[in-house]
Design a protein around this motif. Structure first.
Motif, PDB file in Angstrom:
ATOM      1  N   THR A  15      30.656  52.340  32.910  1.00  0.00           N
ATOM      2  CA  THR A  15      29.733  52.065  32.551  1.00  0.00           C
ATOM      3  C   THR A  15      29.388  52.492  31.160  1.00  0.00           C
ATOM      4  OG1 THR A  15      29.051  52.699  34.272  1.00  0.00           O
ATOM      5  CG2 THR A  15      27.306  53.324  33.001  1.00  0.00           C
ATOM      6  N   THR A  16      28.859  51.430  30.235  1.00  0.00           N
ATOM      7  CA  THR A  16      28.174  51.263  28.905  1.00  0.00           C
ATOM      8  C   THR A  16      27.439  50.741  28.828  1.00  0.00           C
ATOM      9  OG1 THR A  16      30.290  50.208  28.514  1.00  0.00           O
ATOM     10  CG2 THR A  16      29.150  49.829  27.011  1.00  0.00           C
ATOM     11  N   ILE A  17      26.263  51.931  27.638  1.00  0.00           N
ATOM     12  CA  ILE A  17      25.364  52.021  27.002  1.00  0.00           C
ATOM     13  C   ILE A  17      24.412  51.216  25.513  1.00  0.00           C
ATOM     14  CG2 ILE A  17      23.134  53.606  26.707  1.00  0.00           C
ATOM     15  CD1 ILE A  17      23.772  53.404  29.677  1.00  0.00           C
ATOM     16  N   GLY A  18      23.610  51.275  25.241  1.00  0.00           N
ATOM     17  CA  GLY A  18      23.752  50.333  24.081  1.00  0.00           C
ATOM     18  C   GLY A  18      22.225  51.128  23.705  1.00  0.00           C
ATOM     19  N   ILE A  19      21.210  51.313  22.987  1.00  0.00           N
ATOM     20  CA  ILE A  19      20.263  52.394  22.506  1.00  0.00           C
ATOM     21  C   ILE A  19      20.307  51.907  20.631  1.00  0.00           C
ATOM     22  CG2 ILE A  19      18.971  53.602  22.071  1.00  0.00           C
ATOM     23  CD1 ILE A  19      20.469  55.719  24.018  1.00  0.00           C
ATOM     24  N   LEU A  47      23.363  52.305  18.609  1.00  0.00           N
ATOM     25  CA  LEU A  47      24.299  53.770  19.549  1.00  0.00           C
ATOM     26  C   LEU A  47      25.371  52.995  20.783  1.00  0.00           C
ATOM     27  CD1 LEU A  47      24.112  57.552  19.984  1.00  0.00           C
ATOM     28  CD2 LEU A  47      23.929  55.655  22.019  1.00  0.00           C
ATOM     29  N   LEU A  48      26.184  52.503  20.383  1.00  0.00           N
ATOM     30  CA  LEU A  48      27.369  51.949  21.424  1.00  0.00           C
ATOM     31  C   LEU A  48      27.982  53.469  22.271  1.00  0.00           C
ATOM     32  CD1 LEU A  48      28.921  49.326  19.853  1.00  0.00           C
ATOM     33  CD2 LEU A  48      26.907  49.603  20.595  1.00  0.00           C
ATOM     34  N   ALA A  49      27.745  53.771  23.621  1.00  0.00           N
ATOM     35  CA  ALA A  49      28.390  54.558  24.249  1.00  0.00           C
ATOM     36  C   ALA A  49      29.413  53.637  25.726  1.00  0.00           C
ATOM     37  CB  ALA A  49      27.147  55.709  25.098  1.00  0.00           C
ATOM     38  N   SER A  50      30.111  54.132  25.991  1.00  0.00           N
ATOM     39  CA  SER A  50      30.498  53.613  26.839  1.00  0.00           C
ATOM     40  C   SER A  50      31.361  54.894  27.753  1.00  0.00           C
ATOM     41  CB  SER A  50      32.588  52.457  26.001  1.00  0.00           C
ATOM     42  OG  SER A  50      32.599  51.962  27.419  1.00  0.00           O
ATOM     43  N   HIS A  51      31.604  54.360  29.066  1.00  0.00           N
ATOM     44  CA  HIS A  51      31.972  56.053  29.946  1.00  0.00           C
ATOM     45  C   HIS A  51      34.153  54.648  29.949  1.00  0.00           C
ATOM     46  CE1 HIS A  51      33.767  56.191  34.244  1.00  0.00           C
ATOM     47  NE2 HIS A  51      34.218  57.606  33.681  1.00  0.00           N
ATOM     48  N   ILE A  52      34.285  56.596  29.564  1.00  0.00           N
ATOM     49  CA  ILE A  52      36.314  56.347  29.610  1.00  0.00           C
ATOM     50  C   ILE A  52      36.730  56.266  31.186  1.00  0.00           C
ATOM     51  CG2 ILE A  52      38.190  57.329  28.884  1.00  0.00           C
ATOM     52  CD1 ILE A  52      36.399  55.101  26.492  1.00  0.00           C
TER      53      ILE A  52
END
Lengths: 224, 224, 224, 224, 224, 224, 224
Positions: C39-43, C50-55
């Motif tokens: 699951t990976t997010i961009g805001i 911001l980029l956020a990715s589940h590791i």
């Protein structure tokens, strides 16, 4: 192994290019598509050659597609089948005619032009590509006189005085054959081609017409 | 061998490129995809041409995708179908327009641009690649005047005054045909295209619009 | 021949590239793979992206894989899907950004970079190769301001303020949409992306984060 | 047509590269082959990295195959899977390391070397060739320090302190994880890797071992 | 069609290169062919290496085929499997040995020659061509001493003191292993290889033999 | 999945090149075709080599096809199988013999010529082309003496004093083996080859014959 | 696995190029197509060679297709099968004849010309393209005298005094064989070929005829 069981064995016996009885299956499919195209006519006398193509009715705001194409000053062509395929073949004819003018500084004779198209189409039947789904009628005037040819998806071509391709081509050809006269005028030929298309389609269609005459410098022109 | 038994024999009779009745099976699939794309409209009068495309509602934080594209100063285009395919075709149009400017130091005429796209798309129907799943509407102004064209995945193109492609295109085209007027203003055309899209989709959609007018130097511009 | 009988005829009707309803079957498979990725997010706000990715949890002695990648000084990217495919796309992005610097002596704008990746991915859908199974989110700052894009295996791309890809992306996107605020701080965005990933996965995950801000020279940096 | 009916339609839906749920079917097959290869271990501390590979018992007069390979002065590698595939990958690693020395007159860093191998393997998953059936563990010392990586047939790679690939790799990895200590000596690591392989195989195997230490100039050497 | 029934789904799951459990199906077929080839033996001591191949009985007027080949002055080889494939591999070995002499003005070492053949064979397992159905045994003397290698269709190679390939190779190898002695003479080795072949085939065969000795300048020679 | 269920799984296990037991399926088909070709004989003594081929009875007005071919002054060849394939192989032999004369200014030795043909044929068994359906017998005189070889579709070749290929070759070979004598005259060999062909076919056939003798300058000549 | 179960296993045993008993399946299909072509005759005496081809009746306004082709001044040819294929082969013959004139400044001999066509056709049987569906009869006069050859789709060719190809060729050949006379005149040969075609088709057909005579400078000419 029971060959009569069919299925996959059949697939083994008649691979890709050929079907039962040695038929060219892809070319047959292309011909099926042509037989659903616009009814299209070619008529030739010693004095002129005429191309006439049914313009399929389009919705009100769409211009009818051009079906009669000038190839070079002395040659015109029309076709029936998939429009994209027809357009490619028309381009090929124009290119070949221009190449001839560049190389020989003279107009190409209609027979050579036709033969080139036949060879171009034949190539698509030999390799793993799609044979083109279009028959083409070519009309022109050269040193031999007035010329009319039909070329089919297999690359086969015919010379003659009356051709019909596309939807109900048989019906249209019957009309041509019964009423053709070697000394008809252009106006009579226009009337005959209209009649043949009407019979084939059972309705009053829009028809686009192009003519090339032996006199007048042999210039291919569309009629309005 | 019983041909009626079907199955693999059928596979033998209608290989890869062609289906029953000579249909182009991959192009038919591409057209199915187009018929699920955004409802998209083109309207032309002697004074201007307008492109209008439904912007599919996206989730709140996602910007609606651009659907109306400037190709060159005097030409714009829109499309319906797979976005990746549309984008490739838009790129091809822009490249061709730029090449023309470089080679001839003049803007490309809209008919030649359209024909190039048709030939580009046709190529994908001949070899073992994927025909592109996108129809494109091109609007522009050239020496002949205001121009509007539609190009389909088979490479076929049409000239006209009103086109609709994408979801429920038939409904939208009906609206255009009933209410089109050759002397309508740009504002009236905007209203008509909105109405056609609303009817087709049964909801009030977001619509992106671009216009090119014969006067004002014939510059294609997006509205707002 | 009964088309409803299905089987091989179906195979004939929907060959390689297209499935029923004109769907791109290989791209659908690629998207299925993406929907099983991290699951990976961009805001994005006007001030930062911001980029956020589940590791994905790995076994004790294995370092978690890097999921947030610096592409150029002003751009970062992340992806979800097959890691080998993601890595290839990241390489392609870096190469394109470097080429731009060499040719134009300026940083590439984020839109052009995204479009290049879309076109790169689209190519894999046209020929008999494997479409890449990865969606990518790109974040950067250029002359236009802060930018956030998502690119899918088909080559389609979107611009927006909030994206979620990978496992349970829908759930994560719902959280983003409900709680997104255009004037949130980086810390609030970090908290929001964490919350969205937690909701999607139903557990407290490890998350890797990267941020690029309009101020501070617009440098993409990983947090911690 | 009922998609659930399966069979050939399934073949249509999941062609060549992808299987159900978007899995890479050929890569899965390659991984199955790897899971039947020699049990192979990598262990890393801040002071050294160790590679240990079970040597499958061979018939009396056949020399055991080499399983631990020096790649460059500062790097070694081992693999599990098809020996022919492993040997090709080892060659590729050596070539890449030599190229780097020629181009930059310095030893390649272990991360770049690993990334090159990942990209090399990824390529085999995109085209109609056979993905390589081998996982590789790379150990080396560079400016960052002691490095240990695992690369899989898909081109995915991991960095870590303890890896196990090949037959019963899960069992071996469990042993590593329970008994790994960041300050263990080389001798303790040799003992641990032996223990992990013994547990995985349930027998006392022959094991080949290679070590690279941060001190001593960081030279990769095989133990006897 | 029930997916559990296998068939086409299976075909989808295990395409071309890999079979169940990740096996290389074409290489397995090649190995099956090798296991029907002539029983062929290699024996090595510190003093010499010997190649012995069963010559399949031919009809009276046909000369027995050559099975022991000189590759270069210091190296010989033999093989089992399809004769056409063996001959191609022998040519490749000779070419590689000659290239080495031309490039380095020294005889090639036996390990490099073997590795080259392994890599040559491995290539046939990666692309859509036919993996070669031949195992080869190579015997030679170089700076390291007397060398004996076996190379398989997958490109895997082994170093050792006793090999058997071809029909009933297991039986022959058992004989070698029980009776091999590191200090046997050439005559004893000839007797041992004959005995191994006789056991494997249960008849008194014709055997062709070649020997290379550490002394005498290390020249590979056929025995009569 | 039950491997015993057969069908498509079998197709998976034995793809294109190999059949059950590692057989080369296309080469087997080629050999089947050869076994239906003209019965053809080769006989060699120290003094001469003779080629004899049954000429299949043709309809009255058709000349019997040439079956014995001069390759170079000192070599002749014949073949059995598909005539088009035989003719291609004969051309290849002639070309190779001429190349040798041009490069080395001496006649090619029969062994090298045969080996070239074997390698030429082997190539057709490795790629996705059609293995040639022809076996060839080559007779010649070179520095070693009188030579006789047989080459098969797999590229395998044999040296000997008596060969038979084509229809009922086994029967013909039996006759040769029983009645061959190393000191027979050309006339006796002609009689023997006729007898062998008569036995094989159970009728009095037309036979074409070619001979090359060690004396008389070693010129290959057809009889009569 | 039960080979007798047939179906897909059969597909495995007889792939693409070869069918049961080693038959060339695509060439057999091509021959089936030839056996449905125009009945076509070749007759040769020491004084002349004659080609006669049935012209399939065409609709009134279509000129019958040319079936007798001049290749060079001294050679003519005709064919039966697909017209597009025949035309390609005629072009190839003309090209080869012209090349010979350019290179050697002399007319090509009929045997070399025939052999070239055989080799050209053979090539289509080796690769994954469509073997040409046409048999060709070639008539000419060269230094050896009057020549008559038949070439088939497999590339096989025959020399003779009487050939018949196309529909009911067996019936036509029977007539030729019964009534051929080595000292017949051209008029008698014309009558004989007409009679053979009438017998084959059971109707009075249109026949096109071409003749080349040893005297008169050996010029190939169409009659009337």
């Amino acid at each position: 192994m029971a060959e009569a069981a069919g299925g996959p064995i059949g697939a083994g016996r008649y691979p890709y290019f050929y079907g039962p009885e040695g038929r060219l299956v892809l070319v047959d499919s292309a011909l099926e598509a042509v037989s659903r195209g616009s009814t299209t006519i070619g008529i030739k006398t010693a004095a002129f050659a005429l191309l006439a193509s049914h313009i399929k009715p389009v919705r009100p705001l769409i211009d009818p597609a051009e079906k009669i194409f000038a190839i070079d000053g002395h040659v015109g062509a029309t076709g029936s089948g998939y429009i994209g395929d027809i357009l490619q073949l028309i381009d090929e004819l124009r290119l070949e005619a221009q190449k001839h003018r560049l190389n020989f500084e003279s107009p190409i004779d209609v027979g050579s032009l036709t033969k080139h198209l036949g060879s171009f189409l034949h190539n698509y039947t030999v390799y793993a590509v799609r044979p083109q789904a279009a028959s083409v009628i070519i009309a022109g005037v050269d040193e031999i006189g007035v010329q009319l040819y039909q070329v089919d998806p297999s690359g086969t071509f015919f010379r003659g005085s009356g051709f019909a391709i596309g939807q109900s081509a048989d019906v249209a050809l019957d009309v041509l054959q019964r009423e053709y006269s070697a000394d008809m005028s252009v106006d009579q030929a226009v009337a005959l081609s209209n009649k043949a298309i009407v019979r084939a389609l059972g309705e009053r269609p829009i028809v686009e017409i192009g003519v090339v005459s032996a006199k007048d410098g042999g210039r291919f022109q569309k009629l309005h």
